[in-house]
Design a protein around this motif. Sequence first.
Motif, PDB file in Angstrom:
ATOM      1  N   GLY A   1       0.820  -1.210   0.000  1.00  0.00           N
ATOM      2  CA  GLY A   1       0.000   0.000   0.000  1.00  0.00           C
ATOM      3  C   GLY A   1       0.848   1.251   0.000  1.00  0.00           C
TER       4      GLY A   1
ATOM      5  N   ARG B   1       2.452   1.636  -3.442  1.00  0.00           N
ATOM      6  CA  ARG B   1       1.506   2.182  -4.425  1.00  0.00           C
ATOM      7  C   ARG B   1       1.313   3.687  -4.190  1.00  0.00           C
ATOM      8  NH1 ARG B   1      -0.559  -2.292  -6.970  1.00  0.00           N
ATOM      9  NH2 ARG B   1      -1.213  -4.025  -5.651  1.00  0.00           N
TER      10      ARG B   1
ATOM     11  N   ALA C   1      -6.161  -4.459  -7.307  1.00  0.00           N
ATOM     12  CA  ALA C   1      -5.460  -3.178  -7.459  1.00  0.00           C
ATOM     13  C   ALA C   1      -4.414  -3.276  -8.563  1.00  0.00           C
ATOM     14  CB  ALA C   1      -4.822  -2.762  -6.143  1.00  0.00           C
TER      15      ALA C   1
ATOM     16  N   PHE D   1      -4.125   4.322  -0.728  1.00  0.00           N
ATOM     17  CA  PHE D   1      -4.262   2.924  -0.392  1.00  0.00           C
ATOM     18  C   PHE D   1      -3.948   2.753   1.085  1.00  0.00           C
ATOM     19  CE2 PHE D   1      -3.479   2.691  -4.922  1.00  0.00           C
ATOM     20  CZ  PHE D   1      -4.325   1.680  -5.340  1.00  0.00           C
TER      21      PHE D   1
ATOM     22  N   GLU E   1      -4.006  -4.170   0.708  1.00  0.00           N
ATOM     23  CA  GLU E   1      -4.018  -2.715   0.783  1.00  0.00           C
ATOM     24  C   GLU E   1      -5.264  -2.150   0.132  1.00  0.00           C
ATOM     25  OE1 GLU E   1      -3.108  -3.400  -3.385  1.00  0.00           O
ATOM     26  OE2 GLU E   1      -2.796  -4.519  -1.589  1.00  0.00           O
ATOM     27  N   PHE E   2      -6.128  -3.016  -0.362  1.00  0.00           N
ATOM     28  CA  PHE E   2      -7.186  -2.572  -1.242  1.00  0.00           C
ATOM     29  C   PHE E   2      -8.536  -2.763  -0.600  1.00  0.00           C
ATOM     30  CE2 PHE E   2      -9.420  -3.111  -5.438  1.00  0.00           C
ATOM     31  CZ  PHE E   2      -9.247  -1.807  -5.816  1.00  0.00           C
TER      32      PHE E   2
END
Length: 173
Positions: free
Chosen positions: A71, A74, A148, A164, A172-173
């Motif tokens: 996360g 991203r 993701a 995220f 993380e999604f």
Amino acid sequence: MAASEPTVSVVVPARNAERYLGEALESILAQDPGPLEVVVVDDGSGDATAALAQELGPPVRVLRQPALGIGAARNRGVNAAEGDIVGFLDADDRWAAGALAARLDRLAGVDRPDLVWGRVRHFISPDLDAQAAARLFCPPGAQVGHLAGGLLVRRAALARVGPFASDGRMGEF
């Protein structure tokens, strides 16, 4: 890509991804139209992940950070990305030929969605020994994949929904 068309940044979070990253990046760079940039975020790798990505040069750029999780990787990539649209691909996955063009066409549709996902085709890694591979099942054909790592999203939508999750132990999604 024409000047009036949106620009695309692709974010690739990667940790110890040296084995697969080359194929992932090649699949992005082979897209027509191609992205403005590919932002690889090396999330604390202990292997040659960053060096492999840096060897490609522009439009690939590499950001390094300590191991903070997918996360956070991203989010770092999104913050560094310059495109109007941000796509994501995990370092151990690949885009099929035409994947970016198909998603861009859908974003340009009459209803102008904020995001689109692609379909995914599962495969069993050739790294697995025969016994381990025999325990796995891959559904045939392409499947809807709300992951993701298969997302293409307008930057404005990312700004509205926020980053995220980066505080979890899984996902993380």
